[in-house]
Design an enzyme around this catalytic site. Sequence first.
Site, PDB file in Angstrom:
ATOM      1  N   PHE A  14     -19.808  -4.183  -0.579  1.00  0.00           N
ATOM      2  CA  PHE A  14     -20.918  -4.786   0.166  1.00  0.00           C
ATOM      3  C   PHE A  14     -22.255  -4.531  -0.535  1.00  0.00           C
ATOM      4  O   PHE A  14     -23.101  -5.419  -0.611  1.00  0.00           O
ATOM      5  CB  PHE A  14     -20.970  -4.226   1.592  1.00  0.00           C
TER       6      PHE A  14
ATOM      7  N   GLN B 276     -12.522  -4.851  12.767  1.00  0.00           N
ATOM      8  CA  GLN B 276     -11.785  -3.613  12.466  1.00  0.00           C
ATOM      9  C   GLN B 276     -12.783  -2.496  12.195  1.00  0.00           C
ATOM     10  O   GLN B 276     -13.877  -2.737  11.693  1.00  0.00           O
ATOM     11  CB  GLN B 276     -10.802  -3.802  11.299  1.00  0.00           C
TER      12      GLN B 276
ATOM     13  N   GLN C 271      -7.904   0.260  12.844  1.00  0.00           N
ATOM     14  CA  GLN C 271      -8.796   1.323  13.295  1.00  0.00           C
ATOM     15  C   GLN C 271      -8.648   2.539  12.394  1.00  0.00           C
ATOM     16  O   GLN C 271      -7.561   2.829  11.911  1.00  0.00           O
ATOM     17  CB  GLN C 271      -8.460   1.761  14.726  1.00  0.00           C
ATOM     18  N   ARG C 272      -9.755   3.242  12.203  1.00  0.00           N
ATOM     19  CA  ARG C 272      -9.682   4.491  11.441  1.00  0.00           C
ATOM     20  C   ARG C 272     -10.832   5.381  11.908  1.00  0.00           C
ATOM     21  O   ARG C 272     -11.994   5.046  11.712  1.00  0.00           O
ATOM     22  CB  ARG C 272      -9.781   4.217   9.941  1.00  0.00           C
TER      23      ARG C 272
ATOM     24  N   GLU D 275       2.741   6.605   0.972  1.00  0.00           N
ATOM     25  CA  GLU D 275       3.952   7.426   0.946  1.00  0.00           C
ATOM     26  C   GLU D 275       3.895   8.481  -0.160  1.00  0.00           C
ATOM     27  O   GLU D 275       4.468   9.557  -0.029  1.00  0.00           O
ATOM     28  CB  GLU D 275       5.203   6.542   0.784  1.00  0.00           C
TER      29      GLU D 275
ATOM     30  N   TYR E 101       0.632   4.439  -2.388  1.00  0.00           N
ATOM     31  CA  TYR E 101      -0.412   5.432  -2.101  1.00  0.00           C
ATOM     32  C   TYR E 101      -0.083   6.221  -0.834  1.00  0.00           C
ATOM     33  O   TYR E 101      -0.043   7.460  -0.843  1.00  0.00           O
ATOM     34  CB  TYR E 101      -1.759   4.729  -1.953  1.00  0.00           C
TER      35      TYR E 101
ATOM     36  N   ARG F  64       0.812  -1.215   0.000  1.00  0.00           N
ATOM     37  CA  ARG F  64       0.000   0.000   0.000  1.00  0.00           C
ATOM     38  C   ARG F  64       0.852   1.274   0.000  1.00  0.00           C
ATOM     39  O   ARG F  64       0.310   2.382  -0.055  1.00  0.00           O
ATOM     40  CB  ARG F  64      -0.913   0.018   1.234  1.00  0.00           C
TER      41      ARG F  64
ATOM     42  N   SER G 263     -18.929   0.054  -1.449  1.00  0.00           N
ATOM     43  CA  SER G 263     -19.383  -0.362  -2.783  1.00  0.00           C
ATOM     44  C   SER G 263     -19.357  -1.886  -2.917  1.00  0.00           C
ATOM     45  O   SER G 263     -20.281  -2.485  -3.494  1.00  0.00           O
ATOM     46  CB  SER G 263     -18.521   0.293  -3.878  1.00  0.00           C
TER      47      SER G 263
ATOM     48  N   ASN H  80     -12.578   7.764   5.126  1.00  0.00           N
ATOM     49  CA  ASN H  80     -13.468   6.963   4.272  1.00  0.00           C
ATOM     50  C   ASN H  80     -14.715   7.746   3.857  1.00  0.00           C
ATOM     51  O   ASN H  80     -15.472   8.195   4.714  1.00  0.00           O
ATOM     52  CB  ASN H  80     -13.908   5.692   5.004  1.00  0.00           C
TER      53      ASN H  80
END
Length: 313
Positions: free
Chosen positions: A193, A211, A278-279, A149, A147, A144, A191, A176
């Site tokens: 789901f 999460q 977590q976010r 960095e 994106y 990942r 999208s 998000n």
Amino acid sequence: MLKTKKILVTGGAGFLGSHLCEQLLKSEHEVLCVDNYFTGNKANILHLLDNPRFELMRHDVTFPLYVEVDEIYNLACPASPIHYQHDPVQTTKTSVHGAINMLGLAKRVGAKILQASTSEVYGDPSMHPQREDYWGNVNPIGVRSCYDEGKRCAETLFFDYHRQHSLRIKIMRIFNTYGPRMHPQDGRVVSNFIVQALKGEPITIYGDGSQTRSFCFVDDLVKGMISLMGSADEFVGPVNIGNPNEFTIKQLAEVIIDQTGSKSELVFNPLPSDDPKQRRPDISLANSELNWFPQIELEEGVSKTIEYFRKIV
């Protein structure tokens, strides 16, 4: 009376960009939408083409652009893991070369410029919720990283142009976001789901579904973006824009199954590499500096998004 501005939106045919273009046109501005259609879609902005204040240009921001504008919203970059991992070198180039080219343009014409950064700059965070003064926990060599960095480097470039050339900059870190015009195959959880639920397919959850994510409806996000661009020059950010209400991935799946009336079952697969556990944004800064608060709750936003996907799936 509101002054009409010439505004450049890079990535303007994408999910966020198309909503931003639409809102700027409602405010009577002239909009130049630039996109190379790597993940953007002309269908997203077809309804704007007849507007005399809207102009569409096919262009890749990794190459210089010579136009006259008052403001620049730099949104160009694939933002879902499936798309940005498809060509990771190009993803990094889009963030870094794209930032250099747009900053160079802003410097030449004296434009104010906003960078659409991301909560991914925080990596897999050890601080929860994430505040803007947290430096992050990012793997610089993972799948990942192109994106994460790339966006971190773009922020560095923006601040160096600000310090070295007194450029008027704004940096927002987007959490998000979901809503109509999301790409049905972008691999993002909302999208994914909804499409699976509408097709009656099993809903794929990575990990055990515990999460967490915070989901901001696109209309709220765009209002925050425009508020940031219009804020005093002294306030440059970075500022978190997102919805602080936190849900587990399993809870999101249950909301979508309920609203679609789907008979889909939940299927659990292994968690991908470097996927954050977590976010959730701390939006105190957006509250105090921009008077911005998200208005649309998850159930309402999901309902509007399902309505869009019913037409295209």
